[in-house]
Scaffold this motif. Structure first.
Motif, mmCIF file in Angstrom:
data_model
loop_
_atom_site.group_PDB
_atom_site.id
_atom_site.type_symbol
_atom_site.label_atom_id
_atom_site.label_comp_id
_atom_site.label_asym_id
_atom_site.label_seq_id
_atom_site.Cartn_x
_atom_site.Cartn_y
_atom_site.Cartn_z
ATOM 1 N N ASN A 1 0.819 -1.242 -0.213
ATOM 2 C CA ASN A 1 0.026 -0.173 -0.064
ATOM 3 C C ASN A 1 0.978 1.254 0.060
ATOM 4 N N LEU A 2 2.010 1.359 0.947
ATOM 5 C CA LEU A 2 2.886 2.344 0.875
ATOM 6 C C LEU A 2 3.449 2.839 -0.507
ATOM 7 N N ASN A 3 3.888 1.548 -0.956
ATOM 8 C CA ASN A 3 4.545 1.750 -2.493
ATOM 9 C C ASN A 3 3.394 2.191 -3.274
ATOM 10 N N HIS A 4 2.286 1.850 -3.330
ATOM 11 C CA HIS A 4 1.182 2.258 -4.402
ATOM 12 C C HIS A 4 0.952 3.593 -4.134
ATOM 13 N N ALA A 5 1.024 4.178 -2.816
ATOM 14 C CA ALA A 5 0.742 5.465 -2.536
ATOM 15 C C ALA A 5 1.911 6.556 -3.058
ATOM 16 N N LEU A 6 3.147 5.986 -2.885
ATOM 17 C CA LEU A 6 4.174 6.864 -3.013
ATOM 18 C C LEU A 6 5.326 6.733 -4.108
ATOM 19 N N SER A 7 5.060 5.438 -4.553
ATOM 20 C CA SER A 7 6.013 5.299 -5.938
ATOM 21 C C SER A 7 6.116 6.313 -6.873
ATOM 22 N N ASP A 8 7.382 6.664 -7.194
ATOM 23 C CA ASP A 8 7.429 7.820 -8.098
ATOM 24 C C ASP A 8 8.743 7.461 -9.280
ATOM 25 N N LYS A 9 9.057 6.065 -9.324
ATOM 26 C CA LYS A 9 10.218 5.714 -10.053
ATOM 27 C C LYS A 9 10.212 4.251 -10.461
ATOM 28 N N GLY A 10 10.970 3.870 -11.198
ATOM 29 C CA GLY A 10 11.064 2.543 -11.570
ATOM 30 C C GLY A 10 11.410 2.531 -12.975
ATOM 31 N N PHE A 11 11.243 1.122 -13.435
ATOM 32 C CA PHE A 11 11.452 0.839 -15.194
ATOM 33 C C PHE A 11 10.414 -0.066 -15.644
ATOM 34 N N PHE A 12 10.292 -0.268 -16.636
ATOM 35 C CA PHE A 12 9.405 -1.196 -17.549
ATOM 36 C C PHE A 12 10.063 -1.642 -18.658
ATOM 37 N N LEU A 13 10.628 -2.971 -18.416
ATOM 38 C CA LEU A 13 11.278 -3.638 -19.429
ATOM 39 C C LEU A 13 10.391 -4.710 -20.457
ATOM 40 N N GLU A 14 10.384 -4.523 -21.471
ATOM 41 C CA GLU A 14 9.397 -5.611 -22.363
ATOM 42 C C GLU A 14 10.197 -6.254 -23.341
ATOM 43 N N ILE A 15 10.239 -7.406 -23.567
ATOM 44 C CA ILE A 15 10.889 -8.068 -24.647
ATOM 45 C C ILE A 15 9.864 -8.834 -25.693
ATOM 46 N N GLU A 16 9.964 -8.380 -26.896
ATOM 47 C CA GLU A 16 8.916 -8.817 -28.064
ATOM 48 C C GLU A 16 8.858 -10.268 -27.840
ATOM 49 N N GLU A 17 8.132 -10.920 -28.676
ATOM 50 C CA GLU A 17 7.824 -12.281 -28.858
ATOM 51 C C GLU A 17 9.087 -12.778 -29.460
ATOM 52 N N ASN A 18 9.411 -13.994 -29.481
ATOM 53 C CA ASN A 18 10.348 -15.076 -30.328
ATOM 54 C C ASN A 18 11.774 -14.202 -30.372
#
Lengths: 244, 419
Positions: free
Chosen positions: B125-142
């Motif tokens: 909950n604390l993270n949901h409330a205050l999170s303001d950074k991080g990364f999103f890494l996505e690898i395509e198919e195959n």
């Protein structure tokens, strides 16, 4: 080399050794024989410095009082114990362990530590002499080794560490006749006029291959008879009961 | 004494948000403020009283500070790799020089899931409330990565009495494969709290091999909640090698949602001083024919405390489940403590589930044997501990990685002194 005078040892208030006297000179090979429970393994343990025993009496190695020297220092000063039941040590690679032990002892004796390559050369030579499969050295120390492999590994360590005093604790037990010959050859080829041996055994069998200078009979914590190799042959005929 | 309530105004200081997002954050902050940092009265925290730990060690906890965004990194030279650099939770640079760049999407994380769920863990909950950074890494198919991806997680030396909240997401497309090394490097000598929420998604037949290494001991207090979603025939392997921290809790959830998927978790820790470490796992077998394997090894010295809470849940439809769990601990000191709570909850009738847990001191015969070969008592202990823990490293295939990890372990054990 080793002088044992009136040595007593007890564990959990039970007296196992009750005044043992043995004197071993450089180059001599002494055999200790005795029935089960006579204190043979206790003597080996006490000589190596194993904790848990209450020890009294005199224990001198190369003129120094052994009682004041820790297990590892005894090894560094050239005492080697070949175990009756070598401990299985998971996670520790046999070859790496041998190198660590080898260099540790060398360093303590003021010799130069050897790099991996020079050590492996020695290791290969010695393990070939014992007919050991090199794959064994890549395995975890004593883990899953057969009885024969474990004993050969003990003799290999004896050859590598070049001790002054070797104690063999029932090294013959659990060996078939071929392995027994290899182990005996390993001991015989290491014999010289400086090195001393204390061979602890149940049976005379081993002494057909390794000829002792002296034989002692240990019974109920005391040396009850000492003699030359003839004594061992006599024992085989009469049994331990027939010696008194 | 620290006030566990966090002012609702703090959310405005983090950034400007849509009404929907702001409501989500406010709701979560209220959830957190109602319970505060969890304490041992909560079942999941019975061995880790975080409230006590935080109030003992922090006089305040800043939400936002002007921490550094740049730091010197010692890149690994032992093997070729792609990399991402994350400083204090924030994505800074990346380099995928060995890969086809159009197969990879990497951006700063933006949350768009504002569903109101009741979380059991107040730190989520604390993270949901205050999170303001991080990364999103996505690898395509195959797409199979040619070299490993190293994620350098740096914490700068100006962190002090602050709580960092970040969210990361890794998504691996159908039939794709990624190997990662998550390296945590901490330069701060002051107390700070790092609270991470991680989401890992493996699509059909995707493979992820992840190794997590804490490079050094530090004054960081770490909590990470990691949720893994596995689709059909996907395969996840995670190795965890922590350094030992004053507080480190890994709360790991694995959802085996598709058939024939596999998850494998192994960990080896050497804890000393006043380290406090908990690994909590929940493996949910939601589909048939899945396999899970967990092996957690701990060696504890001084006054350290280690905890393993591992739960295997098998849903009624998850027939032919094969689940295994093992915890082994060696205690070197009488003042150290290890708590283990294995749990099985099974609703299917054709499954193979087993668990084992053992803790004890080092074998005296082994120490004696090594000492008769000239090793001192400390050296013998070090060799045995190394052997016990490196067994986990041995099950990693890559030789260069194995050597890298063995060096790290040797450094950690180097100069071991019996207290």
């Amino acid at each position: 080399m080793l002088s044992i005078k009136n040595l007593s040892a007890s564990i959990n208030n039970k007296e196992i050794l009750k005044g043992v006297n043995i004197n071993i000179k450089p180059g001599e090979l002494h055999a200790i024989m005795g029935p089960n429970g006579s204190g043979k393994s206790t003597l080996a343990n006490v000589l190596s410095g194993r904790e848990g025993y209450k020890v009294s009496g005199e224990l001198k190695y190369q003129g120094k009082n052994l009682n004041e020297i820790s297990i590892d220092e005894r090894a560094q000063k050239g005492i080697f114990l070949a175990f009756q039941y070598p401990t299985e040590i998971p996670g520790v690679n046999t070859r790496n362990f041998l190198k660590t032990s080898f260099n540790k002892v060398r360093k303590a004796q003021g010799k130069k530590e050897l790099d991996a390559l020079s050590f492996l050369k020695i290791l290969k030579e010695k393990s070939n002499e014992l007919g050991m499969d090199e794959k064994m050295l890549s395995r975890q120390l004593n883990v899953g080794f057969s009885g024969g492999e474990k004993k050969k590994n003990e003799i290999l360590q004896m050859k590598i560490l070049e001790p002054n005093l070797v104690i063999l604790d029932e090294t013959d037990s659990g060996l078939d006749i071929d392995a027994l010959k290899i182990v005996a050859d390993g001991v015989n080829s290491s014999r010289n006029d400086k090195k001393s041996f204390l061979v602890i055994t149940h049976y005379q069998r081993l002494l057909n291959f390794i000829k002792p200078d002296f034989v002692h009979v240990l019974a109920d914590g005391k040396i009850v008879k000492s003699g030359t190799s003839e004594l061992a042959i006599q024992l085989e005929k009469t049994g331990y009961k027939g010696i008194n | 004494m620290l006030n566990f309530k966090i002012n609702l105004n703090e959310i405005d200081k983090i950034g400007k948000f849509s009404k929907e997002e702001k409501d989500f954050r406010l709701k979560n902050l209220n959830y957190f403020n109602n319970v505060g940092f969890p304490n041992k009265k909560q079942e999941d925290w019975k061995f880790s009283d975080l409230r006590e730990i935080v109030s003992k060690n922090f006089s305040k906890l800043n939400i936002k500070s002007s921490e550094q965004e740049k730091s010197k990194i010692n890149f690994i030279k032992d093997f070729e790799h792609n990399y991402i650099v994350v400083i204090n939770g924030r994505l800074t640079v990346s380099d995928f020089r060995f890969e086809e760049n159009d197969k990879i999407k990497l951006k700063s994380f933006t949350n768009n899931d504002f569903a109101d769920r009741k979380e059991n863990n107040p730190l989520i909950n604390l993270n949901h409330a205050l999170s303001d950074k991080g990364f999103f890494l996505e690898i395509e198919e195959n797409y199979k990565f040619k070299k490993i991806l190293v994620i350098y997680n740096l914490f700068t030396n100006d962190l002090n009495e602050i709580i960092l909240n970040s969210k990361n997401k890794i998504k691996i497309g159908k039939n794709s494969e990624l190997h990662t090394l998550n390296l945590i490097i901490n330069q701060s000598e002051k107390n700070f709290f790092n609270n991470v929420y991680e989401n890992v998604v493996l699509e059909k037949a995707a493979i992820l091999k992840n190794i997590c290494v804490q490079n050094n001991k530090s004054s960081g207090y770490f909590h990470k909640y990691s949720k893994h979603e596995l689709s059909n025939a996907s395969n996840l392997t995670t190795f965890i090698f922590p350094s030992g921290l004053k507080f480190n809790k890994l709360d790991l959830e694995f959802n085996l949602n598709g058939e024939n998927c596999e998850c494998n978790l192994q960990s080896a820790s050497f804890l000393n001083k006043i380290d406090h470490q908990e690994i909590k796992t929940r493996v949910n077998h939601n589909s048939p024919n899945c396999k899970s394997y967990q092996k957690v090894k701990n060696v504890l010295d001084s006054e350290s405390k280690g905890i393993y809470q591992g739960k295997i849940f098998v849903k009624d439809v998850a027939q032919k489940t094969d689940a295994y769990q093992l915890s082994k601990a060696i205690l070197l000191s009488e003042r150290s403590e290890f708590d283990s709570k294995p749990e099985l909850e099974i609703y299917a009738d054709d499954v193979k589930c087993s668990h084992g847990s053992s803790s004890g001191s080092l074998d005296k015969d082994s120490i004696y044997y090594l000492m008769t070969r000239g090793l001192s008592e400390n050296e013998s202990v070090e060799l045995l501990v190394n052997g016990f823990l490196s067994e986990v490293i041995e099950s990693i295939k890559s030789d260069s990685m194995k050597n890298f990890l063995k060096k790290k372990l040797a450094d950690q054990l180097n100069g071991y002194k019996k207290n």
